[in-house]
Write an enzyme that holds these catalytic residues in place. Structure first.
Site, PDB file in Angstrom:
ATOM      1  N   HIS A 101     -22.508  -2.234  24.150  1.00 45.75           N
ATOM      2  CA  HIS A 101     -23.038  -1.363  25.205  1.00 45.75           C
ATOM      3  C   HIS A 101     -24.562  -1.429  25.298  1.00 45.75           C
ATOM      4  O   HIS A 101     -25.136  -1.043  26.316  1.00 45.75           O
ATOM      5  CB  HIS A 101     -22.559   0.083  25.005  1.00 45.75           C
ATOM      6  CG  HIS A 101     -23.322   0.877  23.998  1.00 45.75           C
ATOM      7  ND1 HIS A 101     -22.866   1.103  22.709  1.00 45.75           N
ATOM      8  CD2 HIS A 101     -24.510   1.523  24.076  1.00 45.75           C
ATOM      9  CE1 HIS A 101     -23.733   1.857  22.060  1.00 45.75           C
ATOM     10  NE2 HIS A 101     -24.742   2.115  22.862  1.00 45.75           N
ATOM     11  N   ASP A 131     -17.114  -2.700  20.579  1.00 44.48           N
ATOM     12  CA  ASP A 131     -18.512  -2.423  20.899  1.00 44.48           C
ATOM     13  C   ASP A 131     -19.461  -3.253  20.042  1.00 44.48           C
ATOM     14  O   ASP A 131     -20.495  -2.761  19.590  1.00 44.48           O
ATOM     15  CB  ASP A 131     -18.833  -0.931  20.743  1.00 44.48           C
ATOM     16  CG  ASP A 131     -20.130  -0.550  21.460  1.00 44.48           C
ATOM     17  OD1 ASP A 131     -20.516  -1.260  22.405  1.00 44.48           O
ATOM     18  OD2 ASP A 131     -20.765   0.447  21.058  1.00 44.48           O
ATOM     19  N   SER A 209     -28.380   2.750  18.312  1.00 39.48           N
ATOM     20  CA  SER A 209     -27.180   1.959  18.580  1.00 39.48           C
ATOM     21  C   SER A 209     -27.392   0.487  18.235  1.00 39.48           C
ATOM     22  O   SER A 209     -28.362  -0.137  18.671  1.00 39.48           O
ATOM     23  CB  SER A 209     -26.789   2.070  20.054  1.00 39.48           C
ATOM     24  OG  SER A 209     -26.375   3.372  20.371  1.00 39.48           O
TER      25      SER A 209
END
Length: 370
Positions: A101, A131, A209
């Site tokens: 993402h 992911d 992230s």
């Protein structure tokens, strides 16, 4: 790569054994020359706080953690071209692991290392079902060495560190513990869950992230994925065990095929057990069998629903108790077993409760469709 990797392990082992202080005490004072306002000044590196075991881990691996800057993404507020950012870490001599993402829909991706070096990259592969994404860097500093994925399954209470670039602040670290394991975390807006997720109370914020969640030996326990919406002190990371399956395939083939049963399901709780005349709660009930999927003609979904305490309860579906002899107490266990122990094309032996008796069915797993 073996030399730098061993050096890092020796440093962390020494710190863990309480030797870091004595080794530092034997070092000569180090002073570097710097220029401040055109005047040469000396920086005393010994005039620093002693730090902790966390400091030793940080110092050992921070050169291998990168800031990821993504160009060509749409700014959701202005609907014009914007820029995204996240974190990543060196997986081998040239590949960087981050989140799917983070780089999704980007046109260009740059990396910045903690020493200030910038480099361009090439996107090698992405997998939205875990992911995870892999980038190939044009340049890797000499000080950066590959981080190892832990071979041990994490346990609740284990100390971990999240290292990355929250809010674009390079080289940040937060400390905490593993606060949950084997989670299945729903992806917002998509009809699937990330399997075998590690939960932590180490602070995770936008920009973390794709960065590593590491143990006190510097091994990657998980790839930081998200923070719980509205949750305090709850962050999630894609487990090292899943990354260990997915990342090599992304490097080799650019993609990874996940196993697929073709069912929707729910954990059997007390209400479901009562409405299905089950002696105890446990297992996973098949809510629906998707048409033309691997489970068609093998498993039976619920034939009706009822309502209890404003909840819709499936009634009449098969209850999965074991998969290949492995107990399946809930949907998290099923998701983890599929993700880590099976592949498309594998035969799966299922112990079921169907119509008040136990039966065994066999099905062949397919690859999850896009």
């Amino acid at each position: 790569m073996q030399g730098p990797e061993l050096s890092r392990r020796h440093l962390l082992a020494a710190a863990g054994g309480g030797l870091a202080g004595s080794l530092a005490g034997c070092a000569e004072p180090q002073r570097d020359s710097a220029v401040e306002g055109g005047v040469s000044a000396e920086i005393d590196h010994d005039n620093r706080a002693e730090g902790s075991a966390y400091t030793d881990v940080y110092d050992a691996i921070i050169d291998s953690v990168t800031q990821v800057r993504v160009f060509g993404v749409e700014d959701p507020l202005t609907e014009t071209e914007g820029r995204g950012q996240g974190s990543g870490f060196l997986y081998d001599d040239r590949h960087i692991v981050t989140n799917e993402h983070v780089v999704a829909d980007g046109e260009e991706v740059d990396l910045q290392y903690i020493n200030g070096d910038w480099t361009a990259t090439k996107l090698v592969g992405v997998d939205r079902f875990s992911d995870l994404a892999v980038l190939e860097a044009d340049h890797v500093p000499d000080a950066a060495t590959a981080l190892s994925l832990t071979e041990q399954r994490p346990v609740v209470g284990q100390e971990v560190l999240a290292i990355g670039n929250p809010y674009g602040l390079e080289g940040s670290m937060s400390a905490g513990v593993v606060s949950g394991v084997n989670r299945s975390v729903d992806h917002p807006g998509r009809r699937f869950s990330f399997p075998n997720v590690v939960q932590t109370d180490a602070a995770v914020n936008p920009g973390n992230s794709g960065g590593p969640l590491v143990d006190l030996e510097g091994n990657v326990v998980g790839v930081v994925n998200a923070t719980a919406p509205g949750g305090n002190n709850i962050g999630f990371a894609i487990s090292a065990a899943l990354a260990d399956r997915v990342v090599p395939a992304l490097i080799e083939d650019g993609e990874f095929e996940h196993p697929f049963m073709g069912i929707t399901l729910s954990t059997v709780d007390r209400l479901i057990a009562e409405e299905n005349d089950l002696s105890e709660a446990g297992g996973v009930i098949v809510v629906d069998v998707l048409p033309d999927g691997p489970a068609t003609g093998v498993l039976e979904g619920a034939d009706r629903t009822t309502t209890r305490r404003n909840e819709e309860i499936p009634v009449g579906g098969d209850v999965i108790l074991e998969m290949n002899g492995e107990p399946i107490p809930d949907r998290h266990a099923l998701s983890t077993f599929l993700a880590l122990e099976t592949s498309p094309g594998d035969e799966l032996e299922l112990l079921l409760r169907r119509n008040d008796s136990e039966t065994v069915e066999t099905m062949t797993l397919a690859a999850r469709p896009e």
